[in-house]
Write a protein that holds these residues in place. Structure first.
Motif, PDB file in Angstrom:
ATOM      1  N   SER A 151       0.880  -1.117   0.150  1.00 53.68           N
ATOM      2  CA  SER A 151      -0.060  -0.147  -0.140  1.00 53.68           C
ATOM      3  C   SER A 151       0.721   1.445   0.121  1.00 53.68           C
ATOM      4  CB  SER A 151      -0.937  -0.095   1.322  1.00 53.68           C
ATOM      5  OG  SER A 151      -1.597   1.216   1.214  1.00 53.68           O
ATOM      6  N   PHE A 166      -2.644  -2.871   5.267  1.00 54.89           N
ATOM      7  CA  PHE A 166      -3.802  -1.701   5.310  1.00 54.89           C
ATOM      8  C   PHE A 166      -4.409  -1.986   3.921  1.00 54.89           C
ATOM      9  CE2 PHE A 166      -0.789   0.522   7.928  1.00 54.89           C
ATOM     10  CZ  PHE A 166      -1.377   0.292   9.077  1.00 54.89           C
ATOM     11  N   VAL A 213      -4.840  -0.142   1.319  1.00 58.74           N
ATOM     12  CA  VAL A 213      -5.110   1.169   0.983  1.00 58.74           C
ATOM     13  C   VAL A 213      -4.260   1.666   0.037  1.00 58.74           C
ATOM     14  CG1 VAL A 213      -5.971   3.405   1.922  1.00 58.74           C
ATOM     15  CG2 VAL A 213      -6.290   1.421   3.074  1.00 58.74           C
ATOM     16  N   PHE A 252      -9.882   3.141  -0.732  1.00 61.58           N
ATOM     17  CA  PHE A 252      -9.983   1.507  -0.155  1.00 61.58           C
ATOM     18  C   PHE A 252     -10.547   0.827  -1.428  1.00 61.58           C
ATOM     19  CE2 PHE A 252     -11.071   4.231   3.559  1.00 61.58           C
ATOM     20  CZ  PHE A 252     -10.197   3.690   4.378  1.00 61.58           C
ATOM     21  N   SER A 301     -18.491  -4.540   0.367  1.00 63.80           N
ATOM     22  CA  SER A 301     -17.425  -4.319  -0.186  1.00 63.80           C
ATOM     23  C   SER A 301     -17.510  -5.422  -1.458  1.00 63.80           C
ATOM     24  CB  SER A 301     -15.991  -5.153   0.287  1.00 63.80           C
ATOM     25  OG  SER A 301     -16.650  -6.469   1.328  1.00 63.80           O
ATOM     26  N   GLU A 316     -16.049   6.631  -2.693  1.00 70.39           N
ATOM     27  CA  GLU A 316     -14.718   5.967  -2.293  1.00 70.39           C
ATOM     28  C   GLU A 316     -13.658   6.603  -3.308  1.00 70.39           C
ATOM     29  OE1 GLU A 316     -14.360   4.033   0.017  1.00 70.39           O
ATOM     30  OE2 GLU A 316     -16.283   3.659   0.661  1.00 70.39           O
ATOM     31  N   SER A 351     -15.520   2.033   5.107  1.00 69.39           N
ATOM     32  CA  SER A 351     -14.286   2.211   5.700  1.00 69.39           C
ATOM     33  C   SER A 351     -13.952   3.919   5.436  1.00 69.39           C
ATOM     34  CB  SER A 351     -13.045   1.459   5.237  1.00 69.39           C
ATOM     35  OG  SER A 351     -13.476   0.188   5.367  1.00 69.39           O
ATOM     36  N   HIS A 394      -8.729  -3.260   5.816  1.00 72.52           N
ATOM     37  CA  HIS A 394      -9.091  -1.884   6.270  1.00 72.52           C
ATOM     38  C   HIS A 394      -9.486  -1.924   7.685  1.00 72.52           C
ATOM     39  CE1 HIS A 394     -10.823  -1.754   1.818  1.00 72.52           C
ATOM     40  NE2 HIS A 394      -9.258  -1.956   1.957  1.00 72.52           N
ATOM     41  N   PHE A 436      -6.626  -0.858   9.301  1.00 74.53           N
ATOM     42  CA  PHE A 436      -6.131   0.652   9.049  1.00 74.53           C
ATOM     43  C   PHE A 436      -6.961   1.450  10.183  1.00 74.53           C
ATOM     44  CE2 PHE A 436      -7.441   4.638   7.273  1.00 74.53           C
ATOM     45  CZ  PHE A 436      -6.348   5.003   6.515  1.00 74.53           C
TER      46      PHE A 436
END
Length: 491
Positions: free
Chosen positions: A2, A36, A38, A44, A164, A210, A313, A364, A367
């Protein structure tokens, strides 16, 4: 790996110059970036196109899902469904029940394959459950129970459709250039229950938000980096970052309201939303997972709520970053005790949203946990800056309050959408039921159990609308909105 993890958490002050977090606060600065999932470019959302089909070893699942979608299966509790439609649904369920139990061993090496398997199996299960006549018990066949629960255990997700599945991993690019990043204008919806543009736009609205939320994550990163410095220059920079965050949240609000451009509320309420329902909104109709005893490692599922915006998230991250999720447990600027009722509301909201985190991808959740454990939280920084009685502190307070108010206005917009897409159609539906012959019982009344506690049409009008997890939807959202506003600070 990430990029946000690298740029953010691993860029915190070096051990030789960072004394460490306050006593009792865990030091999480050494978490690896891959924990994470991300990305600095997509947040995300994954930067790569989600897998669109499993390999031939699991083709039976893909074909079952394709068959359900192409057959346009009808909701089992819908009034007036023709016998041929009921028979079509029954035959599809019979084929699903007759599927072989496919092993998932070879899926375990691929996160993207596991995500696709969870999506496909959960979608099949929702088709199966909600195409059943209301008079029949919900018994999910072993051909779905075993692989879905096994895949869910690998992903540490509940065996049910999640945000998700519907949003983060349910898109492709048009035009289909595999090396391109997803953008708000190029993403398209992969899978839906109704094959309508309304349903696709409902998912895509969240997906676009997002992607737009990447700017908010970058501002959080920059703010947290400056917070560890904490001097006057850092305070001025954080103040500017918060003003920019206000603009981002305002943009998210506009995008949320724009769902009205592509998704008709009546289509959503009557044709789309019923497919989402988890066991929590089935009014005591328990979901039985047949065959679970064939795998001793599996446990009976306890989390079976449907997908919800509360599983985003991004919104949780904004709450945590601004300290809205915990402000009621802190001192006020004047040192006054926080109202007990306010604290109770905050505790109830916190408990529900913590439960919704169980429905998020596990990376997530990590995170958000890391963000929660930040040893230099923004809200405390504002307290300290105001206590210093300088002009920088007053400017920071004003910028912080503007960001909190922007989040409150975002939640106002959410209330508008809920009223338009759920509350108003539900009341109209209840009024229609009331006008029907009183001798109709809840088994024949169309959709009587879909939103209200089952009962008479008159009592249904008085019962609260149920959201994901069985919450009183309107009261809960008002509480969240009011708590957000209550996080405003004053001198």
């Amino acid at each position: 790996m990430s990029q946000l993890g690298v740029a953010h958490f691993l860029s915190l002050p070096r051990p030789d110059i960072f004394i460490g977090p306050p006593a009792g606060v865990p030091d999480t600065t050494t978490l690896a970036a891959h924990d994470f999932d991300v990305d600095t470019r997509t947040g995300f959302m994954p930067p790569q196109i989600p897998l669109r089909r499993l390999s031939t070893d699991w083709e039976l699942w893909e074909l079952a899902l394709e068959d359900a979608i192409s057959s346009r299966l009808e909701l089992g509790d819908r009034h007036g469904v023709q016998e041929k439609e009921k028979e079509k649904s029954r035959l599809w369920r019979e084929r699903v029940r007759g599927l072989s139990i496919l092993p998932i061993d070879d899926l375990k090496t691929s996160e993207t394959a596991l995500r696709r398997a969870h999506l496909v199996l959960a979608w099949i299960m929702h088709f199966y459950v909600h195409s059943l006549p209301i008079s029949e018990p919900v018994r999910i066949p072993p051909s779905i129970t075993l692989p879905l629960l096994q895949v869910s255990a690998q992903l540490q997700l509940p065996p049910v459709l999640t945000y998700s599945d519907d949003v983060l991993y349910n898109w492709y690019l048009d035009p289909p250039h595999t090396d391109d990043l997803p953008t708000e204008s190029t993403i398209k919806c992969q899978t839906s229950f109704t094959s309508t543009n309304d349903e696709a736009e409902f998912y895509l609205t969240s997906a676009r938000m997002e992607l737009a939320g990447v700017d908010a994550l970058e501002l959080m990163r920059s703010t947290m980096d400056e917070a560890f410095v904490g001097d006057d220059i850092a305070i001025r920079r954080i103040t500017e970052y918060l003003h920019q965050l206000v603009d981002v949240i305002h943009r998210l609000r506009v995008m949320l309201l724009d769902v009205k451009k592509g998704c008709d509320p009546q289509v959503f309420y009557h044709n789309v939303r019923p497919w989402f329902r988890g066991e929590d909104s089935q009014n005591g109709r328990k979901w039985v997972f047949e065959g679970i005893g064939q795998d001793a490692t599996l446990v009976e599922p306890t989390e079976l709520s449907g997908p919800s915006a509360g599983q985003s998230s991004l919104i949780h991250a904004l709450d945590i970053f601004l300290g809205v999720d915990q402000y009621s447990h802190e001192r006020s600027l004047t040192g006054d005790a926080v109202d007990e009722a306010q604290a109770n509301t905050a505790a109830q909201k916190s408990a529900f949203l913590e439960r919704m985190q169980l429905y998020m991808p596990r990376h997530h959740r990590t995170f958000l946990n890391h963000l929660s454990n930040n040893p230099r939280p923004l809200r405390s920084l504002v307290f300290d800056a105001v206590a210093a009685s300088g002009t920088n502190g007053a400017a920071l307070l004003k910028a912080y309050n503007a960001a909190v108010m922007a989040l409150k206005e975002f939640r106002d917009a959410h209330m508008i959408i809920v009223a338009l897409y759920i509350v108003t159609p539900a009341r109209l539906h209840a009024a229609q039921l009331k006008s029907q012959a009183p001798e109709m019982d809840t088994q024949t009344r169309p959709g009587a159990e879909s939103e209200y506690v089952v009962g008479t049409a008159e009592s249904s009008e008085k019962e609260p609308l149920k959201g994901t997890g069985g919450t009183d939807l309107v009261r809960f959202l008002k509480g969240v909105r009011d708590q957000t506003k209550g996080a405003l600070m004053s001198l």
